[in-house]
Design a protein around this motif. Structure first.
Motif, PDB file in Angstrom:
ATOM      1  N   GLY A 160     -57.888  88.952  35.135  1.00  0.00           N
ATOM      2  CA  GLY A 160     -56.491  88.578  35.354  1.00  0.00           C
ATOM      3  C   GLY A 160     -56.181  87.148  34.989  1.00  0.00           C
ATOM      4  N   GLN A 161     -57.041  86.533  34.185  1.00  0.00           N
ATOM      5  CA  GLN A 161     -56.860  85.153  33.749  1.00  0.00           C
ATOM      6  C   GLN A 161     -57.173  85.048  32.257  1.00  0.00           C
ATOM      7  OE1 GLN A 161     -55.729  82.595  35.473  1.00  0.00           O
ATOM      8  NE2 GLN A 161     -55.607  83.700  37.428  1.00  0.00           N
ATOM      9  N   PRO A 162     -56.464  84.244  31.483  1.00  0.00           N
ATOM     10  CA  PRO A 162     -55.350  83.372  31.878  1.00  0.00           C
ATOM     11  C   PRO A 162     -54.016  84.086  32.018  1.00  0.00           C
ATOM     12  CG  PRO A 162     -55.739  83.160  29.535  1.00  0.00           C
ATOM     13  CD  PRO A 162     -56.805  84.090  30.042  1.00  0.00           C
ATOM     14  N   PHE A 163     -54.011  85.396  31.748  1.00  0.00           N
ATOM     15  CA  PHE A 163     -52.786  86.178  31.863  1.00  0.00           C
ATOM     16  C   PHE A 163     -53.056  87.381  32.767  1.00  0.00           C
ATOM     17  CE2 PHE A 163     -52.955  84.852  27.245  1.00  0.00           C
ATOM     18  CZ  PHE A 163     -52.211  83.695  27.421  1.00  0.00           C
ATOM     19  N   ALA A 164     -52.075  87.737  33.566  1.00  0.00           N
ATOM     20  CA  ALA A 164     -52.204  88.904  34.423  1.00  0.00           C
ATOM     21  C   ALA A 164     -51.703  90.144  33.696  1.00  0.00           C
ATOM     22  CB  ALA A 164     -51.412  88.693  35.712  1.00  0.00           C
ATOM     23  N   ALA A 165     -52.502  91.218  33.753  1.00  0.00           N
ATOM     24  CA  ALA A 165     -52.086  92.491  33.183  1.00  0.00           C
ATOM     25  C   ALA A 165     -51.118  93.196  34.154  1.00  0.00           C
ATOM     26  CB  ALA A 165     -53.310  93.350  32.930  1.00  0.00           C
TER      27      ALA A 165
END
Length: 448
Positions: free
Chosen positions: A323-328
């Motif tokens: 979930g890093q650096p972007f959250a799904a």
């Protein structure tokens, strides 16, 4: 693809949860739709002049740009000219649209005699212009190869050889176009200089990182700050030879381009009517409307295609697993212009097929390692990846497994620069045909 003069209304967007590939294709279509010349041209058209209006142009979007201008220019205002585009990239005529601009076709990415003839005719059309005349220049990516007029001492065969060497070298677009400008009679501002004293208005579609008009199509209508010494340094760095007389002329500065501040460019204007960033934003809007978070990395990403693919894969794996650096769930978009360095071939081994988008996808698939929940599409917005018949390719969680079952090894295809063969064997090529525009690389990751 949609006709460049037709309504921009998109079809309903497929559900990304159940149709991930169709969803990615819809984002690509949104980017291409945004980059059609009719949408951005109207706001930048000048008023008809007291004298003649002459239209000159070159690039993969040339045919669509000419039609857009014909549709928007006042019917009672005379206009004529010549534009050169790539073979097969002339859109069908819009019903009822009168043709006032001649469009001819030539070769890309390696120039041919048709491009040479078109460049000679275009330069000839600048003769006899007056200060009451207006020259509208329609410039888009691909114009460097299409608008070929070698400098003294250089033959078409020489230009073809040098162009192939530059394409295979891994040089970035700014470096390639610096060389092209200094080996030309028409690029690097020379076309606009030849139009003096007429006013020149350039309408351009950007296909280069940073949207620098002096780099787009090697800047035939804008002054050039690069030098003969720069061109020589680039040729030396990549080990590319030019004829001795041309090398001597470069050393002497005899092939210098018109520079910023040259009085011949006074009163000229340049307008960007479509850009990579705007196209990515259009794709982002579609993804957001579907309820997804969107992350736009950059529209200026350069570097070796396979390595850029590996970096994108690292981001996607981290997002999917931690979930890093972007959250799904989310979409990651990027653009720019990567490069492919063609590897030496073993004796008897055929040259691989494919372009930047395909090689990005090979590097991406290799580094994703079959990561669950990640789908991707990389494609060239002109509809042609390199010199092949596909725009790009898809990658999914099952790409490596299906390839192994088919006897396809990603390492082998990377070693041979054979992205086309790999993805064709999986039926994972994206084939659109010419899109009649060109804002360069489009890459999208869907992470669930």
């Amino acid at each position: 693809m949609q006709h460049p003069l037709s309504s921009p209304t998109p079809a309903p967007c497929p559900d990304y949860r159940t149709q991930p590939r169709a969803f990615l294709r819809a984002l690509f279509d949104a980017a291409v739709r945004d980059a059609q010349p009719l949408h951005g041209m109207r706001a930048w058209l000048p008023a008809p002049p007291k004298g003649r209006t002459v239209v000159l142009g070159a690039g993969k979007a040339g045919g669509a740009m000419a039609q857009a201008l014909e549709a928007l220019w006042p019917a009672d205002a005379p206009m004529s000219g010549l534009v050169v585009t790539r073979y097969g990239h002339v859109p069908p005529r819009a019903p009822g649209l009168a043709q006032r601009i001649e469009v001819v076709e030539a070769a890309h990415p390696v120039p041919d005699a048709a491009g040479l003839g078109a460049a000679q005719r275009i330069l000839a059309l600048t003769q006899g212009l007056t200060e009451d005349d207006l020259v509208l220049c329609l410039i888009s990516g691909g114009g460097s190869a299409l608008l070929t007029l070698p400098c003294d001492g250089l033959t078409l065969d020489d230009k073809q050889r040098i162009n192939r060497a530059l394409l295979d070298s891994g040089a970035h677009i700014g470096e390639m176009n610096c060389v092209r400008k200094h080996l030309s009679q028409i690029k690097g501002g020379r076309l606009a200089a030849a139009c003096a004293p007429a006013r020149v208005v350039t309408l351009t579609i950007s296909d280069v990182p940073g949207d620098d008009p002096s780099v787009i199509a090697s800047g035939p209508t804008v002054p050039d700050a690069s030098t003969c010494a720069d061109a020589l340094e680039i040729l030396a760095r990549y080990g590319i030879d030019v004829p001795p007389a041309v090398h001597a002329a470069l050393q002497a500065g005899a092939l210098e381009t018109p520079k910023p501040g040259d009085a011949r460019f006074a009163g000229h204007a340049v307008h960007l009517i479509a850009t990579p960033w705007s196209a990515l934003q259009a794709a982002a809007d579609v993804a957001r409307a579907a309820g997804l978070a969107v992350h736009l990395l950059s529209d200026e990403i350069e570097g070796e295609s396979r390595e850029v693919g590996k970096v994108h894969a690292a981001l996607a794996r981290a997002a999917a697993r931690r979930g890093q650096p972007f959250a799904a769930p989310c979409v990651v978009l990027s653009g720019g212009e990567t490069t492919v360095t063609v590897r030496p071939r073993a004796p008897g081994v055929a040259r691989g097929r494919g372009g930047r988008a395909g090689e990005f996808c090979l590097g991406l698939a290799q580094a994703l390692q079959g990561q669950a929940g990640v789908w991707a599409l990389a494609a060239d917005t002109d509809g042609i990846d390199g010199s092949e018949d596909n725009a790009g390719a898809f990658v999914g969680p099952d790409t490596l497994a299906r390839a192994a079952a088919a006897g396809l090894q990603v390492d082998d295809h990377l070693a041979r620069n054979d992205a086309w063969g790999y993805f064709a064997g999986l039926d994972d090529l994206l084939t659109t045909g010419p899109t009649h525009t060109n804002v360069n690389d489009f890459r999208v990751l869907l992470i669930l």
